[in-house]
Design a protein around this motif. Structure first.
Motif, PDB file in Angstrom:
ATOM      1  N   LEU A 439      42.551  70.888  52.256  1.00  0.00           N
ATOM      2  CA  LEU A 439      42.247  69.858  53.252  1.00  0.00           C
ATOM      3  C   LEU A 439      42.208  70.459  54.650  1.00  0.00           C
ATOM      4  N   LEU A 440      43.145  71.348  54.937  1.00  0.00           N
ATOM      5  CA  LEU A 440      43.139  72.014  56.237  1.00  0.00           C
ATOM      6  C   LEU A 440      41.868  72.835  56.417  1.00  0.00           C
ATOM      7  N   ILE A 441      41.417  73.486  55.350  1.00  0.00           N
ATOM      8  CA  ILE A 441      40.174  74.257  55.413  1.00  0.00           C
ATOM      9  C   ILE A 441      38.991  73.339  55.677  1.00  0.00           C
ATOM     10  N   PHE A 442      38.963  72.167  55.021  1.00  0.00           N
ATOM     11  CA  PHE A 442      37.889  71.204  55.270  1.00  0.00           C
ATOM     12  C   PHE A 442      37.830  70.830  56.749  1.00  0.00           C
ATOM     13  N   LEU A 443      38.997  70.540  57.317  1.00  0.00           N
ATOM     14  CA  LEU A 443      39.046  70.128  58.718  1.00  0.00           C
ATOM     15  C   LEU A 443      38.621  71.264  59.656  1.00  0.00           C
ATOM     16  N   LEU A 444      39.007  72.490  59.319  1.00  0.00           N
ATOM     17  CA  LEU A 444      38.611  73.626  60.145  1.00  0.00           C
ATOM     18  C   LEU A 444      37.103  73.846  60.074  1.00  0.00           C
ATOM     19  N   ILE A 445      36.545  73.713  58.884  1.00  0.00           N
ATOM     20  CA  ILE A 445      35.085  73.844  58.746  1.00  0.00           C
ATOM     21  C   ILE A 445      34.392  72.765  59.561  1.00  0.00           C
ATOM     22  N   ASP A 446      34.904  71.544  59.476  1.00  0.00           N
ATOM     23  CA  ASP A 446      34.311  70.435  60.222  1.00  0.00           C
ATOM     24  C   ASP A 446      34.377  70.693  61.724  1.00  0.00           C
ATOM     25  N   ALA A 447      35.531  71.189  62.183  1.00  0.00           N
ATOM     26  CA  ALA A 447      35.668  71.474  63.612  1.00  0.00           C
ATOM     27  C   ALA A 447      34.754  72.624  64.040  1.00  0.00           C
TER      28      ALA A 447
END
Length: 462
Positions: A439-447
């Protein structure tokens, strides 16, 4: 800026759910697809194994069975003195062979080398590696390792944990999305091919939702990190499978013969049994008199001089027969007994859930159900990728100044909602670390995508 936030705080939940459902589907869907496809193959393999290994599994149907002692001696001669005898599974029915199982070098944990002996003629029918309580044979072992860890060892287990961790969230999120736009189903008919795909995708997801949540939760019990947390939670709530004490030492509370996930304890201590092969027959007779009446059972010798022998039922079909007794080889007295009917309800549900997940519980109807759900999940994932492909962004497309990203919608949430989501995400991340990290990776990709001047923006799977 304050007025803008106050006027735009409505309607952020649905776009956020769409974006998270999209990210999880796009980035984890491939792992879910592999787990589902290999799971379908695993469920359908018992009959294939019966055909592939017919020679090893089949014995002469006529004649009385010879003593287990004689069968053990034949198996010992066939494999040699280098192997350590671990367990014996008497032929469960006429026409089937006895498995004499040895620990040998070079096998993976929970694997044994089984010598298949005709109980009537004492002829060795073959030798195969077998795995766990289910006794899977090489073909199914290969599929099992593919399903659990892609044949990559411990590192590969992260893939299956990632798939199981997200499957229930993706399934429930999809149902919420379907519920939100259920009134748009008729209008979707005018959207062309993608509208029809979305309709099939959402309908199939709703039908499968309960099954997908079930497979996700039961699958997590085998995982490395979440599985350990589940075991700890069960222990704290007193939901664990009761243990069987094998200790003969006074004052010792005994050790558990749990391994309820289908694994044998591997230990070089299993050495003191070739002196008295006749004990196998004596142990079987004593266990029968103590109520061990299943046709499918396993006799495990004592680990050392201070431990008892164990005779355990291994029939995990319905009705479940997994009772076990620990027997003192010196006095032939039963020192402990484990009765499935006396298990706590939670322990029974765990046993049934795991067996249903594997397609064991109700025989071939369970197999077909598991395979059908798994293959339908593969179709569900394929439909999702196809929807994205039909509206994938062009390579030279530019993104609007306010892209529809996770942080865009999160900024519209109230402080209380943000706090609640943060707490939930943190707790889920602690309980299922692989999901938390992803989930943290998803958010970093999104950012990261949001910071690019000319990024390639994936289109929402709406």
């Amino acid at each position: 800026m304050l007025n803008h936030n106050q006027t735009s705080d409505k309607g952020w939940e649905y776009p956020l759910l769409v974006r998270l459902h999209f990210y999880a589907g796009l980035l984890v869907g491939t792992f879910i697809f592999i787990a589902a496809l290999s799971g379908a193959l695993f469920a359908l393999t018992p009959q294939i194994e019966n055909w592939l290994y017919q020679t090893e599994l089949t014995a002469v149907q006529a004649g009385e069975h010879r003593p287990l002692a004689a069968q053990v001696e034949v198996a010992r001669e066939a494999i040699g003195e280098h192997a350590v005898l671990s367990a014996v599974r008497p032929a469960p029915a006429p026409g089937q062979t006895t498995r004499v199982m040895f620990s040998v070098d070079g096998l993976a944990p929970s694997e044994h080398q089984a010598i298949f002996v005709d109980p009537t003629t004492l002829k060795v029918r073959g030798s195969l590696a077998v795995y766990g309580t289910s006794g899977t044979l090489p073909f199914r072992i290969w599929i099992d390792y593919l399903h659990r860890q892609l044949h990559l060892g411990e590192v590969g287990r992260y893939y299956s944990e990632l798939a199981a961790s997200w499957l229930w969230l993706v399934a429930l999120g999809g149902v919420l999305l379907w519920w939100h736009r259920r009134g748009q189903n008729r209008a979707a008919k005018a959207e062309g091919a993608r509208g029809r795909l979305r309709r099939w995708h959402s309908t199939l997801g709703v039908i499968l939702c309960v099954a997908l949540v079930f497979f996700s939760v039961t699958g997590l019990t085998w995982s490395k990190w979440a599985g350990a947390n589940i075991a700890s939670l069960r222990a704290q709530l007193d939901w664990s499978t009761p243990g069987l004490s094998t200790s003969l030492s006074p004052g010792n509370t005994g050790s558990e013969l749990s391994h309820h996930e289908g694994h044998h304890a591997e230990s070089p201590r299993l050495t003191m049994l070739t002196d008295r092969p006749a004990l196998f027959d004596e142990m079987l007779a004593r266990a029968r008199s103590a109520g061990i009446d299943a046709a499918l059972l396993e006799i495990r010798p004592a680990a050392d001089a201070d431990s008892a022998w164990v005779v355990k039922e291994i029939d995990r079909r319905w009705p479940t027969q997994v009772d076990a007794v620990a027997i003192d080889p010196r006095s032939m007295t039963v020192v402990d007994k484990q009765v499935f009917e006396e298990f706590p309800l939670a322990a029974k549900l765990t046993r049934w859930g795991i067996d249903a997940h594997m397609g064991i519980l109700f025989g071939w109807p369970n197999q077909l159900f598991v395979a059908a759900c798994a293959l339908a999940l593969c179709v569900l994932v394929a439909l999702g990728y196809r929807m994205w492909w039909l509206r994938r962004p062009a390579l030279n497309s530019r993104v609007s100044a306010d892209p529809k990203r996770v942080m865009t919608h999160l900024r519209k949430a109230s402080p209380i909602a943000m706090l609640a989501m943060t707490i939930v995400a943190f707790m889920l991340g602690i309980f299922a670390p692989v999901m938390g990290v992803s989930l943290l990776i998803f958010l970093l990709i999104d950012a990261w995508l949001g910071q690019r001047s000319i990024p390639t923006q994936p289109v929402l799977m709406e």
